[in-house]
Write a protein that holds these residues in place. Sequence first.
Motif, PDB file in Angstrom:
ATOM      1  N   MET A 101       0.148   2.125  -0.069  1.00  0.00           N
ATOM      2  CA  MET A 101       1.115   2.671   0.766  1.00  0.00           C
ATOM      3  C   MET A 101       2.281   1.705   0.841  1.00  0.00           C
ATOM      4  N   ASP A 102       2.093   0.369   0.679  1.00  0.00           N
ATOM      5  CA  ASP A 102       3.119  -0.424   0.670  1.00  0.00           C
ATOM      6  C   ASP A 102       3.706  -0.871  -0.785  1.00  0.00           C
ATOM      7  N   LEU A 103       3.615  -0.146  -1.584  1.00  0.00           N
ATOM      8  CA  LEU A 103       3.994  -0.136  -3.145  1.00  0.00           C
ATOM      9  C   LEU A 103       4.746   1.025  -3.520  1.00  0.00           C
ATOM     10  N   PRO A 104       6.212   1.290  -2.872  1.00  0.00           N
ATOM     11  CA  PRO A 104       7.028   2.336  -3.110  1.00  0.00           C
ATOM     12  C   PRO A 104       7.436   2.675  -4.394  1.00  0.00           C
ATOM     13  N   GLU A 105       7.286   1.406  -5.372  1.00  0.00           N
ATOM     14  CA  GLU A 105       7.795   1.745  -6.958  1.00  0.00           C
ATOM     15  C   GLU A 105       6.634   1.921  -7.714  1.00  0.00           C
ATOM     16  N   LEU A 106       5.507   1.970  -7.108  1.00  0.00           N
ATOM     17  CA  LEU A 106       4.253   2.215  -8.055  1.00  0.00           C
ATOM     18  C   LEU A 106       4.303   3.536  -8.828  1.00  0.00           C
ATOM     19  N   TYR A 107       4.130   3.397 -10.236  1.00  0.00           N
ATOM     20  CA  TYR A 107       4.167   4.843 -11.105  1.00  0.00           C
ATOM     21  C   TYR A 107       2.936   4.662 -11.916  1.00  0.00           C
ATOM     22  N   SER A 108       2.299   3.715 -11.998  1.00  0.00           N
ATOM     23  CA  SER A 108       0.921   3.505 -12.881  1.00  0.00           C
ATOM     24  C   SER A 108      -0.079   2.940 -12.257  1.00  0.00           C
TER      25      SER A 108
END
Length: 414
Positions: free
Chosen positions: A186-193
Amino acid sequence: MLIKDLPALRNWLVTTLEPLCGAEPIGLANNILRLFTRGGSFKILRRSCIRRLKNILNESTVNFVDQLFDNIENGQYISEKEKENIPPKPIKNTTKIFEQQENNREIQSISKSTTSPFTPINRSIKRTYSSMSENSSSTKRIQYSYSHLSTDPVSLSNTHIISKIEILRVYDIKSIYIKNILDFLMDLPELYSLTINVIDNIDDVNIFYIKIFGLSKLTFCQVEYKSIPNKTNTNYLVIDATIFSPLQQLIINADFPTNSLDILFSYLPQIRRLSIDRLTPSTTKEVKPIIMPHLKHVTLKLNNIKFNEFEQIMKNFFENIQILSINTNNDQDYIQATKWEQLIINHIPDLSIFSLYYDGIDNTTSIHNHFQLNELIENFNSSFWIERKWFFNYQYVDEESSDGGIVYTIDSYR
């Protein structure tokens, strides 16, 4: 014969078989592995393996079998050259990372802490973060992996750096740490993979998926876990009308029940590619059809699902697909050409690439003579199949320990 690492051998088989034959390599690899699980002497297993593969690998059969048995004997399923081209093997004591942190009280709640739960990383990753902190504006991709972790821990307490993580791979995790990991996501707003490999059973699969589907930029996800759905379990997934995932590709290497497909798709309006390693039959719930306009590529390994149930699944969800790969070992209706023709013409008209692997060896519905199998395959030689360039081959096995046949499509797209 002792197989020290079955998943590693399976990966080696798929990688090695793919360039050798036109058959679907995953299904063929599974068939070979099943032969070894029956046991037997080295000589008998080798002879059975050659007999089963000779019509598939042709002149490459003996060399392949020799290489296979040499690698099994030496425990070297993947050559050094191949290891350079695949993701490094995760370390075995990954969960000690969390145990150490909990013992040291470094984190009370991962979602609220400024310290990453993935504190120990290798020196090469440390250098990546150091250089990124100097020139973060030019950095486009950050990868986190448990692979080849150094014994020298590095604390990543910079929340600015952590928040920019775009690719995360987590391997060999115990399920007791899943909640912490999901909270950390939830603290990784840029995570796409995202890739998550859990080595034991997940008690609440519903929460697991909802947390993942709630990630606002996630477009690729691969999950692996152990959880055998019960046929009467209608709560495997529970719908949440407030969550819509941007996922475009989802790979599920786990058991997944057919009666939860409609709920799964309700979360995935943008899904384009779907792969389920073990789709299992289920009852007690009426599945609602959902139009999936963007879903074009589907790969399914069916676990004891009858063709009529599979046919209904195709009608409910997959009428817009263009690429279909099916691996099954149950029900002779899967090798009835007319049934496929009617299904494709009426319900999958845009299908352009089709792959089928049917393993009829040792099933209660085994084909008990070579001529019966040959007659079934002849029906796949009509103009319908020839015009689409979908070609089939088969192998009949008649041994003391097994009988039946393998039917598979020949890859004409190489």
